[in-house]
Structure formats: C-alpha cells, structure tokens
Design an enzyme around this catalytic site. Structure first.
Site, PDB file in Angstrom:
ATOM      1  N   GLU A 281      32.140  47.252  41.644  1.00 56.20           N
ATOM      2  CA  GLU A 281      32.970  46.919  40.470  1.00 56.20           C
ATOM      3  C   GLU A 281      34.233  46.224  40.832  1.00 56.20           C
ATOM      4  O   GLU A 281      34.698  45.377  39.696  1.00 56.20           O
ATOM      5  CB  GLU A 281      33.211  48.019  39.498  1.00 56.20           C
ATOM      6  CG  GLU A 281      33.286  47.721  38.041  1.00 56.20           C
ATOM      7  CD  GLU A 281      32.094  47.312  37.469  1.00 56.20           C
ATOM      8  OE1 GLU A 281      31.941  46.566  36.665  1.00 56.20           O
ATOM      9  OE2 GLU A 281      30.863  47.677  38.008  1.00 56.20           O
TER      10      GLU A 281
ATOM     11  N   HIS B 234      41.979  48.991  32.646  1.00 52.66           N
ATOM     12  CA  HIS B 234      40.869  48.133  32.549  1.00 52.66           C
ATOM     13  C   HIS B 234      39.688  48.454  33.608  1.00 52.66           C
ATOM     14  O   HIS B 234      38.327  48.361  33.163  1.00 52.66           O
ATOM     15  CB  HIS B 234      41.475  46.754  33.109  1.00 52.66           C
ATOM     16  CG  HIS B 234      40.116  45.686  32.909  1.00 52.66           C
ATOM     17  ND1 HIS B 234      39.614  44.876  33.898  1.00 52.66           N
ATOM     18  CD2 HIS B 234      39.497  45.073  31.810  1.00 52.66           C
ATOM     19  CE1 HIS B 234      38.926  44.107  33.794  1.00 52.66           C
ATOM     20  NE2 HIS B 234      38.676  44.108  32.391  1.00 52.66           N
TER      21      HIS B 234
ATOM     22  N   GLU C  24      35.607  38.296  37.239  1.00 55.20           N
ATOM     23  CA  GLU C  24      36.394  38.099  35.830  1.00 55.20           C
ATOM     24  C   GLU C  24      37.564  37.629  35.730  1.00 55.20           C
ATOM     25  O   GLU C  24      38.158  36.858  34.936  1.00 55.20           O
ATOM     26  CB  GLU C  24      36.093  39.524  35.212  1.00 55.20           C
ATOM     27  CG  GLU C  24      36.703  39.506  33.755  1.00 55.20           C
ATOM     28  CD  GLU C  24      37.002  40.882  33.437  1.00 55.20           C
ATOM     29  OE1 GLU C  24      37.506  41.112  32.044  1.00 55.20           O
ATOM     30  OE2 GLU C  24      36.116  42.025  33.813  1.00 55.20           O
TER      31      GLU C  24
ATOM     32  N   GLU D  58      37.742  51.150  32.227  1.00 49.35           N
ATOM     33  CA  GLU D  58      36.761  50.595  31.263  1.00 49.35           C
ATOM     34  C   GLU D  58      35.397  50.394  31.935  1.00 49.35           C
ATOM     35  O   GLU D  58      34.370  50.492  31.291  1.00 49.35           O
ATOM     36  CB  GLU D  58      37.441  49.682  30.492  1.00 49.35           C
ATOM     37  CG  GLU D  58      36.599  48.592  29.247  1.00 49.35           C
ATOM     38  CD  GLU D  58      36.905  47.427  29.274  1.00 49.35           C
ATOM     39  OE1 GLU D  58      35.795  46.558  29.035  1.00 49.35           O
ATOM     40  OE2 GLU D  58      37.996  47.152  28.948  1.00 49.35           O
ATOM     41  N   HIS D  59      35.691  49.514  32.975  1.00 51.49           N
ATOM     42  CA  HIS D  59      34.289  49.096  33.430  1.00 51.49           C
ATOM     43  C   HIS D  59      33.340  50.451  34.379  1.00 51.49           C
ATOM     44  O   HIS D  59      32.242  50.506  34.220  1.00 51.49           O
ATOM     45  CB  HIS D  59      34.691  48.167  34.671  1.00 51.49           C
ATOM     46  CG  HIS D  59      34.893  46.836  34.310  1.00 51.49           C
ATOM     47  ND1 HIS D  59      34.076  45.628  34.805  1.00 51.49           N
ATOM     48  CD2 HIS D  59      36.017  45.955  33.612  1.00 51.49           C
ATOM     49  CE1 HIS D  59      34.454  44.560  34.264  1.00 51.49           C
ATOM     50  NE2 HIS D  59      35.572  44.931  33.368  1.00 51.49           N
TER      51      HIS D  59
END
Length: 497
Positions: A182, A109, A189, A112-113
């Site tokens: 990030e 994940h 998130e 992905e960022h």
C-alpha cells in the site's frame, strides 16, 4: 452540540419596478407589427431576483437519532419502501489528519487504505467479492477532520453491509506485506494528486493559512512519512481516535431505525468509550490563521493558479451562514461555459467581459474552530495582475455596496444547490452523518433555509467588514508569477480607508 445562531436582521425591498423590452421571435418582423408578448413567456421573465418559497419541497422524512451506551450515535432517515429499494449506511468518525501527532502526518489516510486489506474473519479478496457479489459498493474517504467508511446496497443486504463495516473497523489485521504494497499505491496516488492543480493549490493554501499547525499539513502526508508508517502507528491511531463518542452510524433509504439500532448495538461492541471529544482536542491545539503566502514559480505552465483566502467561520459560528451566502454571491465561472457576461455574479461578468480569467470559483470551507473563504482562479500570466485587482476590488465592495437583489439571487442559488445536493440515499446519509459530528444534530432544511433567508444586504456588508476589511490574507499561487502582486499589496487593498 446545538448550533446557536445570533439573530439576523432581514430587510427586503417591498416594491420594484422592472421594465423589459420584448423582441419578436420572427427573423424578419413586419415594421408595423405589434410586439405583444405572449403571457406564457412572461412568468419567469423578470431580470430581478424574487423571493421563493421552498417549503413545499422541504418536507423530508423524519430523522431519528439514538445514542448507544458506548457513545455511538445512530441516525437514520427512512425513505418510503415504494420510493426506494436501496440503502446507504456508513460510519462517520470525528478523526482526520489534523489529529495526527507530530511526525505521523498521513496516518489517517494510510489507515483508510489499509482498512480494506483483510480482517480476522475476511481476507481482502473475500471482502471484495462479498460486496461485489451482492451488487454493492464499499468506499471511504479522509478529510482534515473526518474519516468516513460507507456502503451502498440493496435494502435486503443492509445487515451484511453493517456486518462488513463493523468487521473492518474492529478486526482489521494490517499484515506487513499489505502495508508494504500500500505504500506504493499511496505514493502513486501522491504523484497523481501533484498533477491536479486545484488539489495542489488548496494544499498550499492550507499551509499558508495555518503554518506550523496540523490543519496546514496535507492529508496524504509527506513521502518520508508514507515510507515509515507502521502497523503500530495505525493501531495507535484507531485506539486513540476511533472511539464510541466520536462515531456516528448514519443510514438512509430503505432502512428501519429500530432494526439499524439493534444491529449496530450487537456488532459495534469493541470500541473504546474514552469520553475525550474532538472539541476538547481542538481546544487543546487550536488552529491560528497565519495569513502568509506560498508561491511556486513555474514558467513552463500555461496558466497561473491563484487562491486568495481570508479567515472564515467555524461550523457552528453564526457567521457561517452569511459566508455561505457570500460564496454564492461571488459565484463560479469557467470560460468553457461561455455565459459569464450573462451571469448574476458581478465578479464573473467582469472577468468574462474583460477576458481576465479562464475560471473563477468562490469557496467557503468550515472546520471546528476556524474556516477559509475566498476565490480560486486561473488566468493567463499577462492577466494575473488585472485579475488580482478585480478580485480584491470585488472583495472590498462586499463590505460597502451590495444590492438587495443580488443577495436574494445568491440566497435562491444557495438553497437550490443545497436541495440538488441531497439527491439519493448516499447524499442523505453523508449529510446527516456530517451534521451529527459538526452540529450535534441534523438541522432541518426548513430551519436552515429560514436562517439563509434572514441574511439581507446589510448582513452581508456587516459580515464582509468583519471578515475582510483590515484582515490578514493568505495567498497560494503556482505558475508564471512575474506579474502577481506582492503579498503586502493584497493586504493593502482591503485596508480601511
């Protein structure tokens, strides 16, 4: 890998007598008025589900597949240029959170960022501006078994979209300052996800179902991992899992197959050709259904969130189709829609009539070697025991008393839902990319619907006996749980008696 289904028997009732009472639409009908129904309103008036022929709607454009020398598969489904001026193209990768090594949960994940934070040829800003200036959309998502990067663009911008996808997947730089920034984004998130109870419940359910296995971990990973993931972890994950044989480039809409193949073969050149497949990795570390429970007591919550799950079927398991029908048969309902007592789902009707739940949703999730199916529900704390009784009673009923009419209804609803889902080039590209990874081919809708129509009441009951009766059950619950039955109670409700 072709999808091999065992033959499914089909036995349909050939006659059905339905009597209906028709009332006048007049507010004050005359006592002697002859209530003769208008034939225009009788065409779809039968309360009994009927067989439907969807074949006229299933003549989709041809799906074409080409495998490149480096193992990348290119699949396209072109729409007539007169019907579409947009296209969707993406890369579907057989790599998700279940393939992370111990201690690095969250890397897939995180990657992905980071994939959008600049390459050797494009800065993060220029990448964003390039997509926005041509009116396109670039996005990505990560699941437990797959990662996807895709773009929606006008037909004339397809070459640019392919170049961007190739660039971010092969030339991303992962600068330290972007990694640090990030981390904060992902931690925020995570806080947002904690407020989405459906997400929380299904994370707990996976933990209860696959305890001690990566499939039971969350996709985002724990906070300590997010704070520790490094550039080396990201690069190692790409090198290990982003390989040609585990990648599918899927395009749909205003595209031409030969042109897509030519562009992908020229631009997607630097991926490893490691022949190791996702199936081989799964076989080396198969998921074991543990059938345990996770309970999070929270007296401050107004509702109980409850998920009850059984071990389901893998993607290519012949039982996956009957379980899809069972999911449709159980249905979903939310009291805000206010029509539960008119629903074709017996579970929804009873939950609505007796005011036992705020919402009910059947689910059926497939993975490469296993699956999960069951019921997710929300209810007032005082109703959770009665709701649990209703759900387990309905689960048990599936194995012994299912009518042909409700199975036909479930099949019709399932087929309609599948057709409605394939609406637009994005959905088509996603469907084809996912099926190439899971089945090794794109199953034609005519074939899929034939397999669905082969499921009759006997098949449903046989499948329910094999997957529910005397089987382990996983429980995930959050909220005021003082009236929720014990775990062994749920197990006792589906024992063979």
């Amino acid at each position: 890998m072709a999808l091999a289904f065992a033959p499914l028997r089909r036995k349909l009732s050939t006659s059905s007598t339905v009597r209906a009472r028709y009332l006048s639409l007049s507010a004050h009908p005359k006592p002697s008025e002859e209530l003769t129904p208008d034939p225009r309103f009788l065409r779809h008036s039968s309360p009994e589900a009927r067989l439907l022929d969807h074949s006229p709607f299933l003549r989709f454009p041809q799906v074409r597949v080409t495998t490149l020398p480096n193992g990348i598969r290119v699949v396209t489904q072109s729409a007539p240029l007169s019907a579409s001026h947009t296209a969707s193209i993406g890369v579907w990768i057989d790599a998700g959170s279940r393939f992370e090594v111990p201690g690095t949960n969250g890397t897939a994940h995180f990657l992905e960022h980071m994939i959008f934070k600049g390459t050797r040829h494009r800065t993060a800003r220029s990448l964003e501006e390039e997509i926005e200036n041509m009116g396109g959309r670039l996005n990505a998502y990560t699941s437990r078994e797959q990662t996807t990067f895709y773009a929606d663009v006008q037909s004339k911008d397809v070459p640019v979209a392919i170049d961007v996808l190739a660039d971010i997947l092969q030339n991303s730089r992962f600068p330290d300052h972007a990694i640090r920034r990030e981390r904060g984004v992902i931690l925020r998130e995570m806080e947002e996800v904690q407020g989405q109870m459906e997400e929380v419940i299904f994370d707990h359910l996976h933990s209860a179902s696959f305890c001690g296995h990566p499939l039971g971990d969350t996709i985002l990973g724990p906070e300590e991992n997010i704070r520790a993931i490094s550039r080396i972890d990201l690069q190692q994950y790409i090198y290990t899992h982003y390989t040609g044989p585990r990648m599918v480039v899927s395009a749909a809409g205003a595209v031409k197959h030969d042109e897509i193949v030519d562009m992908v073969s020229r631009l997607f050149r630097n991926f490893s050709r490691d022949p190791t497949t996702a199936d081989q990795l799964v076989e080396a570390n198969p998921a074991i259904f543990t059938g345990s429970e996770v309970r999070v007591e929270n007296e401050d919550m107004p509702l109980v969130h409850l998920a009850i799950a059984f071990k389901g079927a893998a993607w290519a398991d012949p039982n996956s189709i009957p379980l899809m029908v069972i999911q449709s048969l159980l249905g979903s309902w939310n009291k805000s829609i206010g029509v539960g007592n008119c629903s074709g789902s017996q579970l929804a009707r009873r939950a609505s009539t007796d005011s036992l739940a705020d919402s009910i949703m059947a689910f059926n999730t497939n993975y490469r070697d296993v699956g999960l199916f069951g019921i997710y529900s929300t209810a007032m704390p005082d109703h959770v025991h009665d709701l649990s009784c209703l759900i387990m009673e309905e689960m048990r009923r599936l194995a012994y008393k299912v009518s042909e009419s409700e199975v036909i209804r479930a099949r019709n609803q399932l087929k309609s839902a599948l057709l409605l889902h394939i609406d637009g080039s994005t959905a088509v590209a996603e469907n084809n990319g996912r099926q190439m990874l899971t089945y090794g081919r794109v199953m034609p809708f005519l074939e899929l619907f034939t397999r669905i129509d082969a499921v009759d009441a006997d098949t449903v009951m046989e499948t329910a006996k094999n997957f529910i009766i005397d089987k382990d059950v996983a429980i995930a619950a959050v909220g005021p749980l003082h009236l929720l039955p014990a775990h062994n109670w749920f197990r006792s409700q589906i024992s063979a008696k």
